[in-house]
Design an enzyme around this catalytic site. Structure first.
Site, PDB file in Angstrom:
ATOM      1  N   HIS A 201      33.213  40.653  34.257  1.00 39.79           N
ATOM      2  CA  HIS A 201      34.493  40.091  33.975  1.00 39.79           C
ATOM      3  C   HIS A 201      34.551  38.987  35.056  1.00 39.79           C
ATOM      4  O   HIS A 201      34.005  39.824  36.583  1.00 39.79           O
ATOM      5  CB  HIS A 201      35.770  40.310  34.094  1.00 39.79           C
ATOM      6  CG  HIS A 201      36.208  40.298  32.464  1.00 39.79           C
ATOM      7  ND1 HIS A 201      35.276  40.952  32.081  1.00 39.79           N
ATOM      8  CD2 HIS A 201      36.890  40.317  32.567  1.00 39.79           C
ATOM      9  CE1 HIS A 201      36.339  41.758  30.718  1.00 39.79           C
ATOM     10  NE2 HIS A 201      37.237  40.918  31.183  1.00 39.79           N
ATOM     11  N   GLU A 204      37.343  34.317  35.574  1.00 41.46           N
ATOM     12  CA  GLU A 204      38.818  34.330  35.100  1.00 41.46           C
ATOM     13  C   GLU A 204      39.625  33.411  35.976  1.00 41.46           C
ATOM     14  O   GLU A 204      39.898  31.919  35.758  1.00 41.46           O
ATOM     15  CB  GLU A 204      39.080  35.388  34.558  1.00 41.46           C
ATOM     16  CG  GLU A 204      40.338  35.145  33.671  1.00 41.46           C
ATOM     17  CD  GLU A 204      41.123  36.833  32.754  1.00 41.46           C
ATOM     18  OE1 GLU A 204      40.149  37.872  33.838  1.00 41.46           O
ATOM     19  OE2 GLU A 204      42.165  36.746  32.184  1.00 41.46           O
TER      20      GLU A 204
HETATM   21  N1  ADE Z   1      41.592  43.737  31.077  1.00 39.82           N
HETATM   22  C1  ADE Z   1      41.880  43.563  29.875  1.00 39.82           C
HETATM   23  N2  ADE Z   1      41.904  42.286  29.953  1.00 39.82           N
HETATM   24  C2  ADE Z   1      41.619  41.642  30.713  1.00 39.82           C
HETATM   25  C3  ADE Z   1      41.110  40.426  31.521  1.00 39.82           C
HETATM   26  N3  ADE Z   1      41.507  39.246  30.580  1.00 39.82           N
HETATM   27  N4  ADE Z   1      40.222  40.802  32.881  1.00 39.82           N
HETATM   28  C4  ADE Z   1      40.635  41.447  33.532  1.00 39.82           C
HETATM   29  N5  ADE Z   1      40.955  42.261  32.774  1.00 39.82           N
HETATM   30  C5  ADE Z   1      41.346  42.626  31.221  1.00 39.82           C
HETATM   31 ZN    ZN Z   2      39.483  40.857  28.911  1.00 41.05          ZN
END
Ligand code: ADE
Ligand code: ZN
Length: 343
Positions: A201, A204
Site C-alpha cells: 500500500h 493512499e
Molecule cells: N487494511 C485494511 N484496509 C486497508 C487500507 N485501505 N489501507 C491500509 N491498510 C488497510
Molecule cells: Zn487495502
C-alpha cells in the site's frame, strides 16, 4: 433500479474480472461478527447488527482501522477463517470475479494468541473449495502491519515460511502516514530471497514519495491504491511507461475521505493517461460495496464507457499473478464480450 443502471450492472457482471486488493478481514460482515461473537461468548460494544453498521462512518484511514481490528477479534478458530473466506468468495463469484488475490493480516491474529497455522488452514480450505465448486482461482498475499516494527514483521515472515506453498507474495498495510516503505526494506529483501513477490500500500494517504520507495526499495510488482501519484506528474509518466499496476479502491477512497465525492476520483484520468489501473473493493463489509459496486460507482460518477470498463477488467488480469496462458484466456474472453457491445 433504472434500466440504465441494470444494463450497466449486467454488463460489468458478465465481464470476467480479477480482484487484486481485498483484505479478507475487511470482508467480515456485521452479521458474521455477531454470529461469531455469540459462538465464542465475546461481548460486543454494539447491541445490534444495525448499530454496528451505523458505526461505519469514517473520517480517515485510522478511524476505519480501529473498528476493523476490533471486528477481527471474533475470529478464533479455523472454521471462522473458513466461513469468512467462503462468504467473500461466494459473493465475489456472484459479481463475476473469476480470480482473487487476497490479503490477510496474520499479526492481527497471532498477537491475540491465535496460531498462524489456524489462519492459513481456514483460509486455504475455503480457497480450495471455491476452486473446486465454481472454478475460481486465487492467490494469497501475507501483509505486514506497518504501524508495528520491522522486527515483528521479520518474526511473522519466519513463522509463515513453513506455509510458503500457500502464499505467493508479501504486502504492507495498516496506518500509512509516518510508516514509509523504507522501514520494511530488510524484511521485504528476505521475502524476495525466499522466492516471494512483493506489493505494498502506498499513496493512499501517504505522499507520492512512498510510491517511489515501494518501487525502488521494496521492488514491488504492484502498488496498492497509489492514487496520490497524481500529485507528481513525472511519477505518473513513469507509472504509465512501466505499466506498474495500481490496485485502486474507489468506494474505499470516498469512505475514508481520500476524495470527498466520487466525481473527484482520478481513476478515469489515470486510465486515460495509460496507467494499468484496476478496480477493487478493499474492505467491502466496511465500505458499502463489493467489486461490481465499485465498477458501477465509477462508471456513473465519471461517465466511463463500456470500452473503458472492459479495459479496467483487462488491466486486472494483466496486473495479476496468474500464469501467461490463464491471462491470455481471460483477456480473450473480455475482448470477445466487448466486441459484441455497441460503444
Ligand atoms: N487494511 C485494511 N484496509 C486497508 C487500507 N485501505 N489501507 C491500509 N491498510 C488497510
Ligand atoms: Zn487495502
Amino acid at each position: 433500479m433504472s434500466d440504465l443502471r441494470a444494463d450497466l450492472r449486467n454488463y460489468v457482471r458478465a465481464l470476467p474480472k480479477a480482484e487484486l486488493h481485498l483484505h479478507i478481514e475487511g470482508s467480515l460482515e456485521p452479521e458474521m461478527v455477531f454470529a461469531l461473537a455469540q459462538k465464542h461468548g465475546v461481548k460486543l460494544p454494539y447491541a445490534t447488527v444495525d448499530a454496528l453498521r451505523a458505526a461505519y462512518d469514517f473520517s480517515d484511514l485510522q478511524s476505519f482501522l480501529d473498528l476493523y481490528y476490533a471486528g477481527a477479534n471474533v475470529l478464533r478458530d479455523e472454521d471462522d477463517f473458513h466461513a469468512m473466506t467462503a462468504a467473500y468468495l461466494r459473493r465475489a463469484h456472484a459479481d463475476g470475479v473469476v480470480h482473487a488475490e487476497i490479503f490477510f493480516d496474520p499479526q492481527t491474529h497471532t498477537d491475540r494468541g491465535i496460531d498462524i497455522g489456524v489462519v492459513f488452514r481456514g483460509i486455504t480450505r475455503a480457497l480450495q473449495d471455491a476452486e473446486r465448486e465454481f472454478g475460481m482461482s486465487s492467490r494469497l498475499i501475507l501483509c505486514f502491519l506497518r504501524h508495528l516494527s520491522e522486527e515483528a514483521a521479520i518474526k511473522t515472515l519466519d513463522a509463515a515460511l513453513p506455509y510458503k506453498e500457500h502464499f505467493v507474495a508479501v504486502g504492507l498495510d495498516s496506518s500509512e502516514k509516518g510508516h514509509p516503505p523504507s522501514k520494511f526494506a530488510r524484511v521485504f529483501e528476505r521475502a524476495r530471497a525466499a522466492g516471494l513477490l512483493t506489493v505494498a500500500h502506498a499513496g493512499e494517504e501517504g505522499p507520492p514519495a512512498y510510491i517511489r520507495e515501494a518501487i525502488d526499495l521494496l521492488k514491488v510488482s504492484r502498488i496498492d491504491h497509489g492514487v496520490r501519484c497524481s500529485e507528481d506528474p513525472t511519477l505518473v509518466a513513469e507509472l504509465a511507461a512501466s505499466r506498474m499496476p495500481l490496485t485502486v479502491c474507489p468506494l474505499s477512497n470516498v469512505r475514508l475521505k481520500v476524495y470527498n465525492d466520487m466525481r473527484q476520483h482520478n481513476i478515469g484520468q489515470l486510465l486515460k493517461q495509460g496507467l494499468c489501473v484496476t478496480v477493487n473493493s478493499d474492505d467491502p463489509a466496511y465500505f458499502g460495496g463489493y467489486v461490481l459496486d465499485n465498477y458501477v460507482a465509477i462508471a456513473e460518477a465519471l461517465d466511463l464507457s463500456k470500452a473503458q470498463l472492459a479495459q479496467l477488467a483487462r488491466n486486472s488480469f494483466e496486473a495479476s499473478f496468474l500464469d501467461a496462458a490463464s491471462k491470455q484466456k481471460w483477456l480473450l474472453r473480455i475482448d470477445t464480450l466487448a466486441a459484441l457491445i455497441p460503444r
